[in-house]
Design an enzyme around this catalytic site. Structure first.
Site, PDB file in Angstrom:
ATOM      1  N   HIS A 105      -0.966  -0.020  -9.813  1.00 36.67           N
ATOM      2  CA  HIS A 105      -1.686  -0.927  -8.841  1.00 36.67           C
ATOM      3  C   HIS A 105      -2.101  -2.300  -9.771  1.00 36.67           C
ATOM      4  O   HIS A 105      -3.412  -2.618  -9.535  1.00 36.67           O
ATOM      5  CB  HIS A 105      -2.624  -0.165  -8.297  1.00 36.67           C
ATOM      6  CG  HIS A 105      -2.965  -0.730  -6.803  1.00 36.67           C
ATOM      7  ND1 HIS A 105      -3.538  -0.290  -5.720  1.00 36.67           N
ATOM      8  CD2 HIS A 105      -3.027  -2.081  -6.492  1.00 36.67           C
ATOM      9  CE1 HIS A 105      -3.524  -1.028  -4.640  1.00 36.67           C
ATOM     10  NE2 HIS A 105      -3.273  -2.218  -5.033  1.00 36.67           N
ATOM     11  N   GLU A 150      -3.668   7.560  -4.559  1.00 36.09           N
ATOM     12  CA  GLU A 150      -4.296   6.768  -5.828  1.00 36.09           C
ATOM     13  C   GLU A 150      -5.587   7.594  -6.026  1.00 36.09           C
ATOM     14  O   GLU A 150      -6.360   7.830  -5.427  1.00 36.09           O
ATOM     15  CB  GLU A 150      -4.256   5.391  -5.644  1.00 36.09           C
ATOM     16  CG  GLU A 150      -2.825   4.747  -5.244  1.00 36.09           C
ATOM     17  CD  GLU A 150      -2.966   3.167  -5.304  1.00 36.09           C
ATOM     18  OE1 GLU A 150      -4.182   2.645  -5.579  1.00 36.09           O
ATOM     19  OE2 GLU A 150      -1.977   2.590  -4.835  1.00 36.09           O
ATOM     20  N   ARG A 155       0.740  -0.910   0.064  1.00 37.06           N
ATOM     21  CA  ARG A 155       0.100  -0.038  -0.015  1.00 37.06           C
ATOM     22  C   ARG A 155       1.250   1.222   0.034  1.00 37.06           C
ATOM     23  O   ARG A 155       1.938   1.148   0.723  1.00 37.06           O
ATOM     24  CB  ARG A 155      -1.032  -0.113   1.283  1.00 37.06           C
ATOM     25  CG  ARG A 155      -1.947  -0.915   0.972  1.00 37.06           C
ATOM     26  CD  ARG A 155      -3.036  -0.324   0.214  1.00 37.06           C
ATOM     27  NE  ARG A 155      -4.372  -1.311   0.186  1.00 37.06           N
ATOM     28  CZ  ARG A 155      -4.370  -2.536  -0.723  1.00 37.06           C
ATOM     29  NH1 ARG A 155      -3.300  -2.902  -1.507  1.00 37.06           N
ATOM     30  NH2 ARG A 155      -5.522  -3.107  -0.724  1.00 37.06           N
TER      31      ARG A 155
END
Ligand code: GLV
Length: 326
Positions: free
Chosen positions: A286, A268, A239
């Site tokens: 991602h 993000e 993360r």
């Protein structure tokens, strides 16, 4: 008997839809863009279950807006998008999708590691400009992988798979984890436990596999980056907020570490603007678990979790099963 209702913020895959439709009256958000928050709150208002993505926050506001809700399944292993304590207060079972994406995500951590060490993305971009003059002795020199020291932070399901792959490269493996791994696993993986400082000082590659928790936010801070060698590469497939992106951009600009390969970002879909202009960083969108096989398994598992709850069974991946007495 009428079936319970489920709302899914994505149409998922046919195999997952088949499970949902067997147990629920199912509605899906099918527009190409992400569901707006107001629309999500409106659509869950009368639903019994929700299947969502890691980009959707399940918090007090959403739970209050959905008084009938009994189950929430995120199609992700990370569940920092879900306020599990709030779900428990609202008697909503929350689930995630662990176990089905470990190998795929470990593959991707290695994809990033190899690509940054051997400057593959930089080289590809160069060729596309049409200005590559041909082979040169000192062109795009990277760092060796085999025989180097790999520092794994978080030796859980994914971290241990990353370690297993490192054996083919005859690497020395250091790991740091909240809990020391069983001796049998350490021996099998040839992984040596190290305090964080030592791991940062000695590793040639540092790869992150801890979940995002209050204790892991900015674990890789300016100070931590300062402990790494100028030849070290950082890989992040967990993360974004585990790394202080601003501090990372400074370290990469100054060359105090050799490079970074990132799949995840602090905010993000925004990427820190200072990272965008740097050549010693790879920026992936991602996609750590993004294979057809694995994303299908994740969606199927999320559907299986919500279906189990309404079939009166303990769902395979309840995050608050104990708190709710399941
Ligand atoms: C992806 O990031 C996941 O948590 O599954």
């Amino acid at each position: 008997m009428t079936k319970p209702s489920v709302f899914s913020t994505r149409p998922l895959f046919p195999a997952a839809r088949a499970i949902l439709e067997q147990h629920f009256e199912a509605e899906y958000w099918t527009a190409p863009e992400r569901i707006p928050r107001t629309e999500l709150l409106r659509r869950v208002a009368d639903k019994d279950a929700l299947v969502c993505l890691l980009t959707e926050k399940v918090d007090e506001e959403l739970l209050a807006a959905a008084p009938k809700l009994r189950a929430v399944a995120t199609v992700s292993v990370g569940y920092d998008n879900i306020d599990v304590a709030a779900c428990t207060r609202h008697k909503v079972v929350a689930t995630n999708t662990p176990g089905v994406l470990d190998e795929t995500t470990a593959d991707f951590a290695w994809t990033l590691l190899m690509a940054i060490a051997r400057r593959l993305v930089e080289g590809d971009a160069w060729l596309r400009t049409g200005s590559w003059p041909g082979w040169e002795l000192d062109q795009l020199l990277g760092g060796d992988i085999w025989g180097k020291t790999l520092g794994i932070i978080g030796l859980g399901r994914i971290g241990s798979r990353v370690a297993r792959r490192a054996q083919g490269f005859q690497m020395r493996i250091l790991y740091h984890s909240r809990h020391r791994a069983p001796l049998g696993l350490e021996a099998e993986l040839h992984a040596e436990f190290a305090e964080l400082d030592r791991l940062l000082h000695e590793s040639d590659f540092v790869t992150l596999h801890v979940p995002l928790l209050p204790t892991t936010r900015h674990l890789i801070s300016a100070e931590a980056l300062g402990k790494m060698k100028p030849s070290t590469y950082l890989i992040n497939t967990t993360r974004g907020p585990v790394v202080d992106e601003e501090a990372l951009a400074r370290a990469l600009q100054r060359g105090t570490i050799a490079g970074a390969a990132l799949d995840v970002y602090e905010n993000e879909p925004r990427v820190h603007p200072d990272l965008l202009g740097l050549r010693n960083v790879i920026l992936a969108p991602h996609i750590g678990s993004a294979t057809i096989e694995t994303r299908t398994k994740m969606a199927v598992l999320a559907a299986t979790n919500v279906a189990a709850i309404f079939a009166g069974q303990r769902p395979p991946n309840a995050l608050n099963g104990d708190a709710l007495g399941l």
